[in-house]
Every structure is written in structure tokens, then in C-alpha cells.
Design a protein around this motif. Structure first.
Motif, PDB file in Angstrom:
ATOM      1  N   SER A 196       0.838  -1.194   0.000  1.00 37.67           N
ATOM      2  CA  SER A 196       0.000   0.000   0.000  1.00 37.67           C
ATOM      3  C   SER A 196       0.874   1.245   0.000  1.00 37.67           C
ATOM      4  O   SER A 196       2.068   1.192   0.333  1.00 37.67           O
ATOM      5  CB  SER A 196      -0.932   0.018   1.215  1.00 37.67           C
ATOM      6  OG  SER A 196      -0.189   0.141   2.412  1.00 37.67           O
ATOM      7  N   CYS A 197       0.274   2.372  -0.379  1.00 35.21           N
ATOM      8  CA  CYS A 197       0.969   3.656  -0.316  1.00 35.21           C
ATOM      9  C   CYS A 197      -0.070   4.759  -0.184  1.00 35.21           C
ATOM     10  O   CYS A 197      -1.233   4.588  -0.558  1.00 35.21           O
ATOM     11  CB  CYS A 197       1.853   3.881  -1.543  1.00 35.21           C
ATOM     12  SG  CYS A 197       0.959   4.043  -3.096  1.00 35.21           S
ATOM     13  N   SER A 198       0.351   5.887   0.365  1.00 34.93           N
ATOM     14  CA  SER A 198      -0.529   7.041   0.526  1.00 34.93           C
ATOM     15  C   SER A 198      -0.320   8.013  -0.630  1.00 34.93           C
ATOM     16  O   SER A 198       0.801   8.178  -1.120  1.00 34.93           O
ATOM     17  CB  SER A 198      -0.243   7.746   1.854  1.00 34.93           C
ATOM     18  OG  SER A 198      -0.540   6.890   2.944  1.00 34.93           O
ATOM     19  N   LEU A 199      -1.407   8.641  -1.057  1.00 32.16           N
ATOM     20  CA  LEU A 199      -1.360   9.583  -2.172  1.00 32.16           C
ATOM     21  C   LEU A 199      -1.587  11.004  -1.668  1.00 32.16           C
ATOM     22  O   LEU A 199      -2.245  11.216  -0.643  1.00 32.16           O
ATOM     23  CB  LEU A 199      -2.437   9.242  -3.210  1.00 32.16           C
ATOM     24  CG  LEU A 199      -2.099   8.186  -4.271  1.00 32.16           C
ATOM     25  CD1 LEU A 199      -1.759   6.847  -3.641  1.00 32.16           C
ATOM     26  CD2 LEU A 199      -3.261   8.022  -5.242  1.00 32.16           C
ATOM     27  N   SER A 200      -1.043  11.962  -2.395  1.00 26.73           N
ATOM     28  CA  SER A 200      -1.338  13.358  -2.100  1.00 26.73           C
ATOM     29  C   SER A 200      -2.784  13.645  -2.502  1.00 26.73           C
ATOM     30  O   SER A 200      -3.431  12.843  -3.191  1.00 26.73           O
ATOM     31  CB  SER A 200      -0.396  14.278  -2.879  1.00 26.73           C
ATOM     32  OG  SER A 200      -0.689  14.229  -4.266  1.00 26.73           O
ATOM     33  N   ALA A 201      -3.300  14.793  -2.082  1.00 25.16           N
ATOM     34  CA  ALA A 201      -4.689  15.139  -2.398  1.00 25.16           C
ATOM     35  C   ALA A 201      -4.921  15.175  -3.903  1.00 25.16           C
ATOM     36  O   ALA A 201      -5.910  14.634  -4.408  1.00 25.16           O
ATOM     37  CB  ALA A 201      -5.042  16.483  -1.769  1.00 25.16           C
ATOM     38  N   ARG A 202      -3.996  15.786  -4.650  1.00 25.32           N
ATOM     39  CA  ARG A 202      -4.171  15.895  -6.100  1.00 25.32           C
ATOM     40  C   ARG A 202      -4.028  14.535  -6.774  1.00 25.32           C
ATOM     41  O   ARG A 202      -4.800  14.193  -7.671  1.00 25.32           O
ATOM     42  CB  ARG A 202      -3.153  16.875  -6.683  1.00 25.32           C
ATOM     43  CG  ARG A 202      -3.392  17.192  -8.153  1.00 25.32           C
ATOM     44  CD  ARG A 202      -4.568  18.135  -8.320  1.00 25.32           C
ATOM     45  NE  ARG A 202      -4.228  19.481  -7.886  1.00 25.32           N
ATOM     46  CZ  ARG A 202      -5.114  20.455  -7.696  1.00 25.32           C
ATOM     47  NH1 ARG A 202      -6.397  20.204  -7.880  1.00 25.32           N
ATOM     48  NH2 ARG A 202      -4.737  21.656  -7.307  1.00 25.32           N
ATOM     49  N   GLU A 203      -3.058  13.747  -6.339  1.00 29.44           N
ATOM     50  CA  GLU A 203      -2.915  12.393  -6.879  1.00 29.44           C
ATOM     51  C   GLU A 203      -4.183  11.587  -6.630  1.00 29.44           C
ATOM     52  O   GLU A 203      -4.665  10.862  -7.508  1.00 29.44           O
ATOM     53  CB  GLU A 203      -1.727  11.685  -6.223  1.00 29.44           C
ATOM     54  CG  GLU A 203      -0.368  12.210  -6.627  1.00 29.44           C
ATOM     55  CD  GLU A 203       0.744  11.614  -5.780  1.00 29.44           C
ATOM     56  OE1 GLU A 203       1.906  11.668  -6.210  1.00 29.44           O
ATOM     57  OE2 GLU A 203       0.452  11.089  -4.682  1.00 29.44           O
ATOM     58  N   GLY A 204      -4.721  11.724  -5.418  1.00 28.81           N
ATOM     59  CA  GLY A 204      -5.923  10.981  -5.063  1.00 28.81           C
ATOM     60  C   GLY A 204      -7.118  11.381  -5.906  1.00 28.81           C
ATOM     61  O   GLY A 204      -7.885  10.527  -6.363  1.00 28.81           O
ATOM     62  N   ASP A 205      -7.295  12.685  -6.121  1.00 24.62           N
ATOM     63  CA  ASP A 205      -8.417  13.155  -6.939  1.00 24.62           C
ATOM     64  C   ASP A 205      -8.298  12.645  -8.374  1.00 24.62           C
ATOM     65  O   ASP A 205      -9.294  12.265  -8.996  1.00 24.62           O
ATOM     66  CB  ASP A 205      -8.466  14.679  -6.939  1.00 24.62           C
ATOM     67  CG  ASP A 205      -8.870  15.254  -5.588  1.00 24.62           C
ATOM     68  OD1 ASP A 205      -9.400  14.486  -4.753  1.00 24.62           O
ATOM     69  OD2 ASP A 205      -8.651  16.459  -5.366  1.00 24.62           O
ATOM     70  N   LEU A 206      -7.077  12.645  -8.883  1.00 24.14           N
ATOM     71  CA  LEU A 206      -6.851  12.190 -10.253  1.00 24.14           C
ATOM     72  C   LEU A 206      -7.116  10.690 -10.377  1.00 24.14           C
ATOM     73  O   LEU A 206      -7.816  10.246 -11.302  1.00 24.14           O
ATOM     74  CB  LEU A 206      -5.418  12.517 -10.669  1.00 24.14           C
ATOM     75  CG  LEU A 206      -5.049  12.318 -12.142  1.00 24.14           C
ATOM     76  CD1 LEU A 206      -5.935  13.155 -13.051  1.00 24.14           C
ATOM     77  CD2 LEU A 206      -3.578  12.676 -12.367  1.00 24.14           C
ATOM     78  N   LEU A 207      -6.597   9.903  -9.429  1.00 32.34           N
ATOM     79  CA  LEU A 207      -6.826   8.462  -9.470  1.00 32.34           C
ATOM     80  C   LEU A 207      -8.307   8.147  -9.297  1.00 32.34           C
ATOM     81  O   LEU A 207      -8.851   7.258  -9.973  1.00 32.34           O
ATOM     82  CB  LEU A 207      -6.014   7.761  -8.382  1.00 32.34           C
ATOM     83  CG  LEU A 207      -6.188   6.234  -8.318  1.00 32.34           C
ATOM     84  CD1 LEU A 207      -5.772   5.578  -9.628  1.00 32.34           C
ATOM     85  CD2 LEU A 207      -5.399   5.653  -7.147  1.00 32.34           C
ATOM     86  N   GLU A 208      -8.977   8.875  -8.423  1.00 34.45           N
ATOM     87  CA  GLU A 208     -10.406   8.644  -8.208  1.00 34.45           C
ATOM     88  C   GLU A 208     -11.194   8.865  -9.495  1.00 34.45           C
ATOM     89  O   GLU A 208     -12.090   8.083  -9.832  1.00 34.45           O
ATOM     90  CB  GLU A 208     -10.928   9.562  -7.103  1.00 34.45           C
ATOM     91  CG  GLU A 208     -12.410   9.365  -6.811  1.00 34.45           C
ATOM     92  CD  GLU A 208     -12.893  10.167  -5.614  1.00 34.45           C
ATOM     93  OE1 GLU A 208     -14.105  10.102  -5.323  1.00 34.45           O
ATOM     94  OE2 GLU A 208     -12.066  10.850  -4.974  1.00 34.45           O
TER      95      GLU A 208
END
Length: 240
Positions: A163-175
Motif C-alpha cells: 500500500s501507499c498514501s497519495l497526495s490530495a491531487r494524486e488521489g483526486d486524479l486516481l479517483e
């Protein structure tokens, strides 16, 4: 009736992309012309099967859908779209104006129902209203594709035991990719959806975050890949 004289500019960004599924070619081209004059991007299909293919393979911000279509009728297109968990807003634009027709269309998952003939300015107002709504995304349910699972609240990407944690922008893009799996998403749509339709973003900023996401997927040893579709944008796909 649609009158060219009432063309208006919308405050929406030119990056908003609308799919028109209409078998009346004259009406479809009139809608295309007026929407593009109002600073929208458009795609046009003339039967339900072709329209469903566009819905499944590409990303749009809104769909204008006729009910009486050849090959596959509008209700069937709508039902299949919702069964595939594609939540793109859909406005029925149809001559079927009886109360039962409206109820059926809305109950099957349409976001709005506009009866022909209509004024283009009313259609524009309905489009603006729908685009102002927040996306119909459901809470904290994990998003899955292939071997990955993404927790939208914790911004945590998991694959098997890694597992790994994403930044807010990375997370929004992946979502956004996970909510539109295996669809070709134009660069402009990604910028508008993730950064905002009015944000001033350098084009290279998107490339940087695509690179970051690819590294995240590689770090958890996932078979899911971010594929570049040259000249258009990107797809999140399962590696064959």
C-alpha cells in the motif's frame, strides 16, 4: 423549436464536453452548432448502439439522449449505462412528452427530461443547472479495478499486501480514473474535473501527476496501468 437567433454564451469553460445521441441528423447538427457556439465541445451519434459505445469508451461531462433511436432505444441505452455504474448526467431530449414517459425516463436514471420542441436557451439553462451540481459519487466506499483498491477518505492505494498514501491531487486524479475505468479521458476533461473548470493550470502539470501516479502503481506492483492515448489523453486499464 430551436431558434439560432437565441444563441447565448455560457459561463462554463470550453473544456466541458457533451455527447449528443440523436437520430434526426438535422437536429443533431443544429445542437452541435449551437453548443459549440456556446463554448462546449461535442460528439454526435445517430443510433443507440453507437451512442453506448461512445459512453463506454470515452468520457463526457453530460449526455443529451433521444428516446426513439434506431438499433438500441434511449431507455435501453440509459439502463445499460447506469448498470455499468457510469454516472455521467443524462438529459432526455425527446418528443415523448406524456407524464408516464417522463416518469419512466427519470425513474430509469435520467437527470432531466426535455420535451421537443424546445427553445435552445431552456436547454442551456438545464445544462448549466446540472453542471453546477456536485458529482454523484458515493461516500467512502473503496474503488476497485483489477488488483487495486483505493480508499478515497484515507487517500490510500492498496494492491495485495502492499500500500501507499497519495497526495490530495494524486488521489483526486486516481479517483476520477477509477470512476471512468478503461475510458479514454481527454486531457482537457482531466484538467477541468480535477483542477476545476476555471483553474489556470500549465499543461505540463497534468503530465507530472500522471508520472507520479504511474510511480505509485509501480510501487505497489499493480498490473493496472495508465495508458497514453496519443493526441487525446489517458486510460486507466488492466495490463493484458
Amino acid at each position: 423549436m430551436i431558434f439560432p437567433s437565441i444563441l447565448q454564451k455560457t459561463e462554463r469553460s470550453p473544456k466541458v464536453r457533451i455527447l449528443i445521441i440523436e437520430d434526426d441528423k438535422s437536429l443533431a447538427e443544429t445542437l452541435r452548432f449551437q453548443l459549440e457556439r456556446s463554448h462546449f465541445e461535442t460528439d454526435v451519434c445517430h443510433d443507440g448502439e453507437e451512442g453506448l459505445h461512445f459512453i463506454e469508451q470515452q468520457s463526457h461531462d453530460l449526455i443529451l439522449l433521444d428516446r426513439m433511436l434506431p438499433v438500441l432505444d434511449g431507455i435501453s441505452v440509459l439502463k445499460i449505462t447506469r448498470e455499468k455504474n457510469i454516472s455521467t448526467p443524462i438529459i432526455f431530449v425527446t418528443a415523448l412528452g406524456a407524464l408516464n414517459d417522463k416518469i419512466t425516463g427519470l425513474d430509469c436514471g435520467a437527470d432531466d427530461y426535455l420535451v421537443k420542441p424546445f427553445d435552445f436557451e431552456e436547454l442551456l439553462a438545464r445544462i448549466r443547472c446540472i453542471l453546477r451540481r456536485p458529482p454523484k459519487w458515493e461516500g467512502s466506499r473503496p474503488l476497485n479495478l483489477g488488483d487495486i483498491s483505493y480508499d478515497t477518505d484515507q487517500k490510500k492505494l492498496c494492491c495485495k499486501n502492499l500500500s501507499c498514501s497519495l497526495s490530495a491531487r494524486e488521489g483526486d486524479l486516481l479517483e476520477f480514473f477509477l470512476r471512468n475505468p478503461e475510458q479514454t479521458i481527454p486531457r482537457a476533461s482531466l484538467l477541468a474535473k480535477v483542477w476545476g473548470p476555471d483553474a489556470e493550470v500549465e499543461d505540463g502539470n497534468l503530465d507530472n501527476y500522471i508520472y507520479f501516479l504511474r510511480r505509485r502503481l509501480k510501487s505497489v506492483q499493480s498490473a493496472v496501468q495508465l495508458k497514453t492515448v496519443r493526441g487525446i489523453g489517458y486510460q486507466l486499464v488492466l495490463h493484458p
